[in-house]
Design an enzyme around this catalytic site. Structure first.
Site, PDB file in Angstrom:
ATOM      1  N   HIS A 378      41.478  66.313  90.304  1.00 26.60           N
ATOM      2  CA  HIS A 378      42.071  64.894  90.311  1.00 26.60           C
ATOM      3  C   HIS A 378      43.484  64.622  90.628  1.00 26.60           C
ATOM      4  O   HIS A 378      44.156  63.770  91.253  1.00 26.60           O
ATOM      5  CB  HIS A 378      42.387  64.486  88.750  1.00 26.60           C
ATOM      6  CG  HIS A 378      41.793  64.086  88.005  1.00 26.60           C
ATOM      7  ND1 HIS A 378      40.636  62.933  87.790  1.00 26.60           N
ATOM      8  CD2 HIS A 378      40.352  65.144  87.521  1.00 26.60           C
ATOM      9  CE1 HIS A 378      39.223  62.910  87.036  1.00 26.60           C
ATOM     10  NE2 HIS A 378      39.179  64.074  87.254  1.00 26.60           N
ATOM     11  N   LYS A 569      51.229  51.621  83.912  1.00 25.79           N
ATOM     12  CA  LYS A 569      50.418  52.643  84.116  1.00 25.79           C
ATOM     13  C   LYS A 569      51.452  54.203  84.239  1.00 25.79           C
ATOM     14  O   LYS A 569      52.661  53.664  83.508  1.00 25.79           O
ATOM     15  CB  LYS A 569      50.514  53.107  85.755  1.00 25.79           C
ATOM     16  CG  LYS A 569      51.673  52.814  87.056  1.00 25.79           C
ATOM     17  CD  LYS A 569      51.565  52.965  88.484  1.00 25.79           C
ATOM     18  CE  LYS A 569      50.875  51.559  88.762  1.00 25.79           C
ATOM     19  NZ  LYS A 569      49.061  52.786  89.514  1.00 25.79           N
ATOM     20  N   ARG A 570      51.080  54.789  83.114  1.00 27.10           N
ATOM     21  CA  ARG A 570      52.538  56.440  83.501  1.00 27.10           C
ATOM     22  C   ARG A 570      53.208  56.002  84.220  1.00 27.10           C
ATOM     23  O   ARG A 570      53.695  55.796  85.554  1.00 27.10           O
ATOM     24  CB  ARG A 570      51.499  57.887  83.429  1.00 27.10           C
ATOM     25  CG  ARG A 570      50.522  57.344  82.514  1.00 27.10           C
ATOM     26  CD  ARG A 570      51.313  57.564  80.768  1.00 27.10           C
ATOM     27  NE  ARG A 570      52.506  58.750  80.243  1.00 27.10           N
ATOM     28  CZ  ARG A 570      51.783  59.748  79.782  1.00 27.10           C
ATOM     29  NH1 ARG A 570      50.675  59.676  79.256  1.00 27.10           N
ATOM     30  NH2 ARG A 570      53.006  60.616  79.954  1.00 27.10           N
ATOM     31  N   LYS A 575      54.728  57.053  91.206  1.00 24.21           N
ATOM     32  CA  LYS A 575      54.206  56.155  91.665  1.00 24.21           C
ATOM     33  C   LYS A 575      55.282  55.497  91.838  1.00 24.21           C
ATOM     34  O   LYS A 575      54.878  53.520  92.071  1.00 24.21           O
ATOM     35  CB  LYS A 575      53.978  55.550  90.339  1.00 24.21           C
ATOM     36  CG  LYS A 575      52.155  56.457  89.522  1.00 24.21           C
ATOM     37  CD  LYS A 575      52.170  56.239  88.257  1.00 24.21           C
ATOM     38  CE  LYS A 575      50.431  57.290  87.796  1.00 24.21           C
ATOM     39  NZ  LYS A 575      49.762  56.613  87.717  1.00 24.21           N
ATOM     40  N   THR A 677      43.288  53.661  88.650  1.00 25.03           N
ATOM     41  CA  THR A 677      41.728  53.049  88.271  1.00 25.03           C
ATOM     42  C   THR A 677      42.285  51.713  87.981  1.00 25.03           C
ATOM     43  O   THR A 677      41.139  51.091  87.995  1.00 25.03           O
ATOM     44  CB  THR A 677      40.875  53.579  87.296  1.00 25.03           C
ATOM     45  OG1 THR A 677      41.653  54.503  86.202  1.00 25.03           O
ATOM     46  CG2 THR A 677      40.087  54.718  88.012  1.00 25.03           C
ATOM     47  N   LYS A 681      41.024  47.779  88.577  1.00 30.39           N
ATOM     48  CA  LYS A 681      41.119  46.646  86.898  1.00 30.39           C
ATOM     49  C   LYS A 681      41.624  45.518  87.501  1.00 30.39           C
ATOM     50  O   LYS A 681      41.246  44.267  87.773  1.00 30.39           O
ATOM     51  CB  LYS A 681      41.524  47.424  86.305  1.00 30.39           C
ATOM     52  CG  LYS A 681      40.848  48.456  85.692  1.00 30.39           C
ATOM     53  CD  LYS A 681      41.841  49.529  84.566  1.00 30.39           C
ATOM     54  CE  LYS A 681      41.603  50.667  84.111  1.00 30.39           C
ATOM     55  NZ  LYS A 681      43.129  51.505  83.430  1.00 30.39           N
TER      56      LYS A 681
HETATM   57  C1  PLP Z   1      43.335  52.360  83.513  1.00 29.31           C
HETATM   58  C2  PLP Z   1      45.016  53.008  82.510  1.00 29.31           C
HETATM   59  C3  PLP Z   1      44.570  54.178  83.529  1.00 29.31           C
HETATM   60  C4  PLP Z   1      44.687  54.062  84.874  1.00 29.31           C
HETATM   61  O1  PLP Z   1      45.926  53.693  85.291  1.00 29.31           O
HETATM   62  P1  PLP Z   1      46.442  53.553  86.695  1.00 29.31           P
HETATM   63  O2  PLP Z   1      46.828  52.875  87.642  1.00 29.31           O
HETATM   64  O3  PLP Z   1      45.768  54.059  87.463  1.00 29.31           O
HETATM   65  O4  PLP Z   1      47.159  55.022  86.932  1.00 29.31           O
HETATM   66  C5  PLP Z   1      46.169  54.456  82.617  1.00 29.31           C
HETATM   67  N1  PLP Z   1      46.511  53.796  81.264  1.00 29.31           N
HETATM   68  C6  PLP Z   1      45.520  53.140  80.820  1.00 29.31           C
HETATM   69  C7  PLP Z   1      45.422  52.275  79.194  1.00 29.31           C
HETATM   70  C8  PLP Z   1      44.739  52.373  81.616  1.00 29.31           C
HETATM   71  O5  PLP Z   1      43.707  51.397  81.185  1.00 29.31           O
END
Ligand code: PLP
Length: 843
Positions: A378, A569-570, A575, A677, A681
């Site tokens: 990952h 995102k985190r 990032k 991911t 979305k």
């Molecule tokens: C999809 C999702 C992530 C992943 O987001 P990235 O932008 O790909 O890091 C992190 N937290 C939550 C709650 C998510 O639904």
């Protein structure tokens, strides 16, 4: 003019296609009332909204039970190959609405709850998120469970039932504060404890070499209690199992040898054992070498492997096949997928069971192990790679250390034969890293012990082959694969964005929900003005609804006509939330410099949790909230720019904000985000992407056409070249006056007047040791944001670009991802056979 439909009415529209028979509604009402009475022990005079939620959850759960039993019975009879997805994280979020959708019950429940004078959406909001994950990796596991059930695979998710999931984030004075996530406080209606299947897990002890072989003795035992959660497929009557283990002290824990005479102390000490499943480690993409975490990793692996082998031995055609020797057929019947290296101990544990317990010879055991296991990588960030100190490993798992040494010995022998005299290669490829302390490289263990190794997006799989696993790729190129991540379109479209799902279904029918490539049919409607208007209207309604939510919950008012610019995102340096901040401040300065000029209004929303021990990430949150303080209260700015920090970003908040977003920020340094991911979305929900050529963004651009995304900045090759030449942040600082102004403001306390030094660590990092090269992409990012504004001023063109993105998002269904894992790694074929619906037990 027709009044706009309420959300409930919208759900009903799509549910007209989903059926809500009068009989179903009556039955649900009856069941709801029975549960309120018999399960909650309440009547309507004293019931709370939470009681109503539980009554409904139990009503819906009842509809799972027959299908669940039937599916497991069906697997027993047909004995297909079982897929085991091992993961330290399953970031499931809420379950009620997803279950109603997958069972086709949503309309019936909606109507029943309405007739009972209650509001379904309000009840749904009472459910706690199952936050047993940190971010993308854990959410991927959850999407995979949905897809595996929908594709009819005999699959099991195996993990830990953490008593406390990812912490709840509060913002206090602009800083992150963590609160414990006591998600089980009111009970979990979806799980079923199975104490009858409890299994022992051994720790510590020593190894004895006896006449009958090797024995691991004098161990401490902790019991693993399984809790099963049903995982329904989408309208196919399949219900798979997610089995999460909870640690239980044995009843004689500490009572015989140690604490003789101190009974009370011994009972209190049960906590020591039970702490194993107490709490999720809150690190995303970061390795913290704590013993408790190593215990968690072995705990899930040891319990799961016993479970797998018990099931294999009791299966009809597995172990009992008379013409084959025992365990010969194991890899034909069992696949184990390792979600990152976190469950890597499955490899030496399976070897231990096969060699020490089942008495297979080493070579046969190794063949079985490698053919059974597969590993998903990952990340390539070095700080995230698990490298356990040998002293810790040896103390906790002495037999496993011996096995790892033996695996390494044989592995290096092979390499030495292939490359005589190449000692540096042996050092690089060893499972053991010399140094102080000496460590085990878990990724190397996984590569050697698996028949397939995959990255999670094409660019990432390429990088894996050419960097971290280059030497391994040289030897076994056929082992390495790509499986681009995906998301489940049920939760991430149908559930969270019913308005959009509805207008899509109006045009192309409902089959896209299980065959997402069908979305490309939307290109036929790219010039259909009515469809363009519908897409724009749905987005506007989603924006209005989210604005109302923010106003109600957080008392902040935002302009629903502005661009909703979202980065959730985190929080992590790679990032680059800081790059987003630099744009915000630049935009602010431009308004201040030219207050009468027209600017396309924006609401920038940033959300995400910082690991509690990650100083820089926490400071980034404080910077965002501080910039918000200044910008949001500047009367000259007005509602042309607002900066909102979205508190406590989690699955249920993602479901609210993503459908409301216009612009998705995916701005990591090229080569650092393995896939992402979140990016998918947003694309599926009609946001446009501003992003770098990183992770799955590359494939999103390929699918939708690069001209339909806002792509900017360095490519991986540019970053590599810059690494060779050296990155000099000061050069950008000196050359770009707007950048210099922004940095000077942060440094001089413009956003922290009471404490001008507040952000000195941020500024120092950016100027002197920024691994992620924020300044190098600043100029390209700012001009790309200008292009965003330009397109937004042309609403029709904007919406047409949105449609091209939605139409191009079919590849990013986790159904596609799982189909590839099934065919290319597990050797099984997805099936659209519907298991016959169950006969409910009769009185
Ligand atoms: C999809 C999702 C992530 C992943 O987001 P990235 O932008 O790909 O890091 C992190 N937290 C939550 C709650 C998510 O639904």
């Amino acid at each position: 003019m027709a009044t706009p439909l309420t959300d409930q009415e919208k759900r009903k529209q799509i549910s007209v296609r989903g059926i809500a028979g009068l009989g179903d509604v009556a039955e649900i009402k009856k069941s709801f009332n029975r549960h309120l009475h018999f399960t909650l022990v309440k009547d309507r005079n004293v019931a709370t909204p939470r009681d109503y939620f539980f009554a409904l959850a139990h009503t819906v759960r009842d509809h799972l039970v027959g299908r669940w039993i039937r599916t497991q019975q069906y697997y027993y009879e047909k004995d297909p190959k079982r897929i085991h997805y091992l993961s330290l994280e399953f970031y499931m979020g809420r379950t009620l609405q997803n279950t109603m959708i997958n069972l086709g019950l949503q309309n019936a429940c909606d109507e029943a709850i309405y007739q009972l004078g209650l509001d379904l959406e309000e009840l749904e909001e009472i459910e706690e998120d199952a936050g047993l994950g940190n971010g993308g990796l854990g959410r991927l596991a959850a999407c995979f469970l949905d897809s595996m059930a929908t594709l009819g695979l005999a699959a099991y998710g195996y993990g830990i039932r953490y008593e406390f999931g990812i912490f709840n984030q509060k913002i206090s004075n602009g800083w992150q504060v963590e609160e414990a996530d006591d998600w089980l406080r009111y009970g979990n209606p979806w799980e079923k404890a199975r104490p009858e299947y409890m299994l022992p897990v051994h720790f510590y002890g020593r190894v004895e070499h006896t006449g009958e072989g090797v024995k691991w003795v004098d161990t401490q035992v902790v019991l693993a209690m399984p809790y099963d959660t049903p995982v329904p497929g989408y309208k196919n009557n399949t219900v798979n199992t997610m089995r999460l283990w909870s640690a239980k002290a044995p009843n004689d824990f500490n009572l015989q040898e140690f604490n003789v005479g101190d009974y009370i102390e011994a009972v209190l000490d049960r906590n020591l054992a039970e702490n194993i499943s107490r709490v999720l480690y809150p690190n995303d993409n970061f390795f913290e070498g704590k013993e408790l975490r190593l215990k968690q990793e072995y705990f899930v692996v040891a319990a799961t492997l016993q479970d797998i082998i018990r099931r294999f031995k009791s299966s009809k055609f597995g172990c009992r096949d008379p013409v084959r020797t025992s365990f010969e057929t194991f890899p034909e019947k069992v696949a184990i997928q390792l979600n990152d290296t976190h469950p890597a101990l499955a490899i030496p544990e399976l070897m231990r069971i096969l060699v020490d317990v089942e008495k297979l010879d080493w070579d046969k055991a190794w063949e079985v192990t490698v053919q059974t296991c597969a590993y998903t990588n990952h990340t390539v960030l070095p700080e995230a790679l698990e490298r356990w100190p040998i002293y810790m490993f040896e103390k906790l798992l002495p037999r496993h250390l011996q096995i790892v040494y033996e695996i390494n010995h044989r592995h290096l022998q092979k390499i030495a034969e292939l490359y005589p005299g190449d000692n540096d290669r042996l050092r690089r490829m060893s499972l053991i890293e010399e140094g102080d302390p000496k460590r085990i490289n878990m990724a190397h263990l996984c590569v050697v012990g698996s028949h397939a190794v995959n990255g999670v997006a094409q660019i990432h799989s390429d990088i894996v082959k050419s960097t971290v696993f280059k030497d391994f790729h040289d030897v076994e190129p056929e082992k390495f694969q790509n499986k681009t991540n995906g998301i489940t379109p049920r939760r991430w479209l149908l559930l969270c964005n019913p308005g959009l799902a509805d207008i899509i279904a109006e045009k192309i029918g409902e089959d896209f929900l299980t065959d997402l490539f069908q979305l490309k049919k939307l290109l036929d409607f790219i010039d259909d003005d009515a469809f363009i208007r519908d897409v724009a209207n749905v987005k506007q309604e989603n924006k209005q609804k989210f604005a109302a939510y923010l106003e109600k919950e957080y008392k902040v008012k935002i302009n629903p006509e502005s661009i909703f610019d979202v980065q959730v995102k985190r929080i992590h340096e790679y990032k680059r939330q800081l790059l987003n901040c630099l744009h915000i401040i630049t935009f602010y300065n431009r308004i201040k410099k030219d207050p009468n000029k027209h600017f396309v209004p924006r609401t920038v929303m940033i959300g995400g949790k910082a690991a509690p021990g990650y100083h820089m990430a926490k400071l980034i949150i404080k910077l965002i909230t501080s910039v918000g303080q200044v910008v949001n209260n500047d009367l000259v700015v007005g509602d042309r720019l607002k900066v909102i920090f979205l508190e406590n970003y989690r699955v249920s908040l993602a479901e609210k904000v993503i459908p409301a977003a216009d612009l998705s920020e995916q701005i990591s340094t090229a080569g650092t985000e393995a896939s992402g991911t979140g990016n998918m979305k947003f694309m599926l929900n009609g946001a446009l992407t501003i992003g770098t050529m990183d992770g799955a963004n590359v494939e999103m651009a390929e699918e939708a056409g690069e001209e339909n995304l806002f792509i900017f900045g360095m490519r991986v090759e540019d970053v590599e070249e810059m690494d060779r030449k050296g990155y000099n942040a000061k050069e950008y600082y000196e050359r770009l006056p707007e950048l210099r102004q922004v940095i000077d403001q942060i440094r001089s306390g413009f956003f922290s007047p009471k404490e001008p030094e507040m952000f000195k660590d941020v500024v120092n990092m950016l100027l002197n040791n920024d691994r992620f090269k924020v300044f190098a992409d600043y100029e390209a990012y700012i001009s790309c944001q200008e292009k965003v504004n330009e397109l937004y001023r042309n609403p029709k063109e904007w919406t047409k670009t949105v449609i091209r993105n939605i139409a191009g998002s079919g590849k990013f269904s986790s159904d596609r991802t799982i189909t590839e894992y099934a065919r290319e790694i597990w050797g099984v074929e997805p099936s659209d056979v519907k298991i016959p619906p169950p006969n409910e037990p009769r009185d």
